[in-house]
Structures are given as structure tokens and as C-alpha cells.
Write a protein that holds these residues in place. Structure first.
Motif, short mmCIF file in Angstrom:
data_model
loop_
_atom_site.label_atom_id
_atom_site.label_comp_id
_atom_site.label_asym_id
_atom_site.label_seq_id
_atom_site.Cartn_x
_atom_site.Cartn_y
_atom_site.Cartn_z
N GLU A 86 33.83 58.40 18.62
CA GLU A 86 32.67 59.30 18.45
C GLU A 86 32.42 60.10 19.74
OE1 GLU A 86 27.87 58.96 17.48
OE2 GLU A 86 29.11 57.15 17.50
N ILE A 87 32.47 59.42 20.88
CA ILE A 87 32.22 60.10 22.16
C ILE A 87 33.32 61.13 22.46
CG2 ILE A 87 32.13 59.75 24.68
CD1 ILE A 87 30.60 57.17 24.10
N ASN A 88 34.56 60.80 22.11
CA ASN A 88 35.66 61.75 22.30
C ASN A 88 35.38 63.06 21.55
OD1 ASN A 88 37.38 60.36 24.04
ND2 ASN A 88 38.30 59.18 22.38
N HIS A 89 34.87 62.94 20.33
CA HIS A 89 34.52 64.13 19.53
C HIS A 89 33.38 64.91 20.18
CE1 HIS A 89 37.32 63.33 16.39
NE2 HIS A 89 36.73 62.22 15.94
N LEU A 90 32.37 64.16 20.67
CA LEU A 90 31.20 64.81 21.29
C LEU A 90 31.60 65.56 22.57
CD1 LEU A 90 28.64 61.89 20.83
CD2 LEU A 90 28.46 64.15 19.78
N LEU A 91 32.49 64.95 23.36
CA LEU A 91 32.93 65.59 24.61
C LEU A 91 33.84 66.78 24.35
CD1 LEU A 91 33.60 62.43 26.84
CD2 LEU A 91 31.76 64.10 27.15
N ALA A 92 34.53 66.77 23.21
CA ALA A 92 35.46 67.86 22.89
C ALA A 92 34.77 69.03 22.17
CB ALA A 92 36.60 67.33 22.02
N ALA A 93 33.51 68.84 21.79
CA ALA A 93 32.78 69.89 21.07
C ALA A 93 32.60 71.13 21.94
CB ALA A 93 31.42 69.36 20.62
N GLU A 94 32.53 72.29 21.31
CA GLU A 94 32.41 73.56 22.04
C GLU A 94 31.15 73.62 22.90
OE1 GLU A 94 32.85 77.17 19.83
OE2 GLU A 94 34.61 76.42 18.74
N ASP A 95 30.05 73.08 22.38
CA ASP A 95 28.78 73.14 23.12
C ASP A 95 28.51 71.85 23.92
OD1 ASP A 95 28.48 71.49 20.97
OD2 ASP A 95 26.47 72.19 20.43
N ALA A 96 29.58 71.12 24.25
CA ALA A 96 29.43 69.83 24.93
C ALA A 96 28.67 69.94 26.25
CB ALA A 96 30.80 69.20 25.19
N THR A 97 28.89 71.03 26.99
CA THR A 97 28.26 71.16 28.31
C THR A 97 26.94 71.94 28.27
OG1 THR A 97 29.64 73.10 28.72
CG2 THR A 97 30.44 71.00 29.58
N ALA A 98 26.44 72.21 27.06
CA ALA A 98 25.16 72.94 26.95
C ALA A 98 24.03 72.14 27.60
CB ALA A 98 24.84 73.21 25.48
N ASP A 99 24.04 70.82 27.36
CA ASP A 99 23.08 69.92 28.01
C ASP A 99 23.88 69.10 29.03
OD1 ASP A 99 21.38 67.91 28.80
OD2 ASP A 99 20.58 67.51 26.81
N ILE A 100 23.85 69.54 30.28
CA ILE A 100 24.73 68.95 31.30
C ILE A 100 24.39 67.48 31.58
CG2 ILE A 100 23.42 69.59 33.40
CD1 ILE A 100 27.25 69.95 32.89
N GLU A 101 23.10 67.12 31.49
CA GLU A 101 22.70 65.73 31.73
C GLU A 101 23.26 64.81 30.63
OE1 GLU A 101 21.69 62.68 33.74
OE2 GLU A 101 21.38 64.67 34.59
N GLN A 102 23.18 65.30 29.38
CA GLN A 102 23.72 64.52 28.26
C GLN A 102 25.24 64.41 28.37
OE1 GLN A 102 21.68 63.10 25.73
NE2 GLN A 102 23.58 62.02 25.36
N TYR A 103 25.88 65.50 28.82
CA TYR A 103 27.34 65.51 29.01
C TYR A 103 27.76 64.45 30.04
CZ TYR A 103 32.05 67.26 30.03
OH TYR A 103 33.40 67.37 30.22
N ARG A 104 26.97 64.36 31.13
CA ARG A 104 27.27 63.35 32.17
C ARG A 104 27.10 61.94 31.60
NH1 ARG A 104 23.93 66.40 36.34
NH2 ARG A 104 25.40 67.74 37.41
#
Length: 359
Positions: free
Chosen positions: A18-36
Motif C-alpha cells: 500500500e505504501i509503495n503505491h502511495l509513494l509512487a502516486a503523482e501527487d505523492a509530494t503534495a504534502d511533504i510532511e505526509q510523504y516523509r
């Protein structure tokens, strides 16, 4: 493997996907804190899932080898592969259990290290100086940074009290079992009869707190006094009231800081130490509750416990919690703490594994 552990591992594997999919999403870095946050979780889960996948592959290898037993020509090879697969499964299961042990959320934090001279007068202060040098040398070996926050020197050397901040990855994980009473047996330099004296120091290792988010300090509950610093530092240090003493009224905790010329920096440093002490108080209370429900061999949180004896005439150091005696006092006092710390960590893990097995 226990069904509960197997189920938990399957859940972690699904979570990693699930996390692999979330990190690979186009808008993954939109929320940088969540991305970290996802990146950190990914880094924590990956080694566990990789071990679990190796475990399942080995199970498949074992089943294949067992299926070959019926063939007389393959029997010898099959028996050999079965033996190897079973040994590997046992090894992987232990590793997986260790990886599943609850992580101490403070392990990666910087620390405040406090060393206080106890019984033994001047000799105790000298020993406090020796302990500080030992920890500073160990920190140097780890490429950590040591900053003295405050110190009160002894009359003939060493320290009546010294507080330092150690900055480095995993500082708390390595040094958290050092809290407690440290006793020394040796012939003091001032002793003319050659008699062995016993003295003691208390060590406290506290994870640095993020006082803004973790420890609520109400300014109304603080008494802040400023005074002229004493000791070395030239004319300036004694002319201005740069030293700061903060008293936390609800708990009676007192922190002094006078090592910097700036009153503002001394106050900020003293507040950091106070936050760490308040966090440490919470940790000790939590550890005391845990120790009441199960026997805790290491890190019980009780600072009055004598944890270690340094016997210089016999060249030995004994850690009383795990009955470990090492005859390498010179190397240890020079900062070679790896064997001691490794033994304490292994004992703690064994205790956690026993608790996990009993669940």
C-alpha cells in the motif's frame, strides 16, 4: 511459527504494498510532511517484509525437498536440503521476532547525559570526571558531537556535577542502559597507606525532548533567576548576569546553565534540559509500571540502583544487572564500550522475545 506472528507479518507485507503505491502516486509530494512519514514507514517495514519473503521461500524449498524423498535416487540430496532449510527457517524466525519487537520511539534521539558525584567526596568527583571522559571518548568513536551544558568542578579536579548534550544518530539507543549508580573501587592518589576506597556517582541518560510538541511547560509554573556565572571565563563572564537558574515549581526540578556568555542561550539550553528531565520522569514512571508486571533486568528506570562496579586494583568491570564481568578496565575507561553495550542490548532483546513468546 506462531499463527499470530504469521498473521502480523502478512499484514505488514500488505501495508508495504500500500505504501509503495502511495509513494509512487503523482501527487505523492503534495504534502511533504505526509510523504516523509510514508518514507520513514517504508524504511522500517522493508527489512521485515524482505525477511518474511525469504522465510516463505524457504518454506517452499522445504516442501519441494520433502516431495523428493519418495525418489530413491534423490533421497540423499533431499535429506540434505531438508536439514539446511529447517536450520534456515529457525534462523529466519528468530530474526523476524527481533524485527517485530516494539521499537523504542526515543532510540534515534539525541540525549542529555548527567553525571553527579555521590558518596566519596573528592574521589567521587574525580571518578565523575573519568566517567565523563569515558562517555566523551565513546561518543568520539561513534562520530557524535558532545556539548557541555553546565558543569560544577570538584575541588581537586573532576566534577561535582556535569551535564552534556550528545548529538548523534541512535545516541539514546546505545546509552539508555547507562542510567543508575556507578561504583568505583581504587586507591586514591591522596591515599598514603595504599588503602582501597569505594566511592560512587549517579548517571542519568535522558532523551532530548521536543518541548514544543511533547512536553507542555507552562511558563507560569517556572521561576527563572539570573545570576553572575562563576568559574573560568575571563572578566566578561563575571560582570554580567548571564547564568540562568530555572525552577519547575510543580515538580521542584531545578536546572542551572552558565556555560555560555549569552543569557538567552543559557535560558534556551536550561529549558531543553528541563524538558528532557520532565520527559525522563514520565519514562521512569512508565518503566516502573512495566517492571511491576514483569521482571526487568535492564533499564528498570530506578536511578538508585547500583548497576556497575569499576574495580581498578583487579582491572575489572562488573555489570550487576546481567552478571557480566570484563577484565579490560583501561580499554573501557578509554571509551571502548561496545562489548558492554552489546551485552546489555542482547539481554534486553532476550527479555522482550520471552515476553513476545508468552503473549
Amino acid at each position: 511459527m506462531k499463527a499470530s506472528i504469521s498473521h502480523k507479518l502478512a499484514q505488514l507485507e500488505a501495508r508495504l504494498t500500500e505504501i509503495n503505491h502511495l509513494l509512487a502516486a503523482e501527487d505523492a509530494t503534495a504534502d511533504i510532511e505526509q510523504y516523509r512519514k510514508y518514507s520513514r514507514e517504508h524504511a522500517e517495514l522493508t527489512p521485515v517484509v524482505e525477511h518474511y519473503q525469504r522465510y516463505r521461500q524457504t518454506e517452499e524449498d522445504l516442501a519441494t525437498a520433502e516431495g523428493m524423498l519418495a525418489d530413491p535416487e534423490m533421497r540423499e540430496l533431499a535429506e540434505s536440503e531438508i536439514e539446511a532449510a529447517k536450520a534456515k527457517l529457525a534462523e529466519l524466525e528468530i530474526e523476524l521476532q527481533k524485527l517485530l519487537l516494539p521499537r523504542d520511539p526515543n532510540d534515534e534521539r539525541n540525549i542529555f547525559l548527567e553525571i553527579r558525584a555521590g558518596t566519596g567526596g573528592n574521589e567521587s568527583a574525580l571518578f565523575a570526571g573519568d566517567l565523563f571522559r569515558m562517555y566523551a571518548r565513546y561518543a568520539e568513536r561513534q562520530r557524535w558531537k558532545v556539548e557541555v551544558v553546565s558543569s560544577n568542578e570538584g575541588e581537586v579536579g573532576g566534577y561535582k556535577e556535569i551535564i552534556c548534550r550528545i548529538v548523534g544518530q541512535g545516541a539514546y539507543s546505545k546509552l539508555k542502559f547507562e542510567s543508575g549508580g556507578h561504583r568505583v573501587q581504587r586507591v586514591p592518589e591522596t591515599e598514603t597507606q595504599g588503602r582501597i576506597h569505594t566511592s560512587a556517582c549517579t548517571v542519568a541518560v535522558m532523551p532530548e525532548a521536543d518541548e514544543l510538541s511533547e512536553i507542555a511547560i507552562n511558563p507560569a509554573e517556572l521561576r527563572i533567576d539570573t545570576f553572575r556565572a562563576s568559574g573560568a571565563g575571563g572578566q566578561h563572564i563575571n560582570k554580567t548576569e548571564s547564568a540562568v537558574r530555572i525552577t519547575h515549581l510543580p515538580t521542584g526540578l531545578v536546572v542551572e546553565c552558565q556555560d555560555d556568555r549569552s543569557q538567552h542561550r543559557n535560558k534556551a539550553q536550561a529549558l531543553s534540559v528541563l524538558a528532557a528531565r520532565l520527559k525522563d520522569k514520565q519514562l521512569q514512571e512508565q518503566q516502573a509500571k512495566e517492571a511491576a508486571t514483569r521482571k526487568s533486568l535492564v533499564g528498570s528506570g530506578d536511578r538508585s540502583d547500583r548497576i556497575r562496579t569499576y574495580n581498578f586494583p583487579q582491572g575489572r568491570i562488573t555489570d550487576h544487572r546481567i552478571n557480566l564481568t570484563l577484565y579490560k578496565i583501561d580499554a573501557i575507561m578509554d571509551g571502548d564500550l561496545d562489548e558492554l553495550i552489546g551485552a546489555l542490548t542482547t539481554e534486553h532483546q532476550a527479555e522482550q522475545l520471552a515476553a513476545l513468546a508468552g503473549e
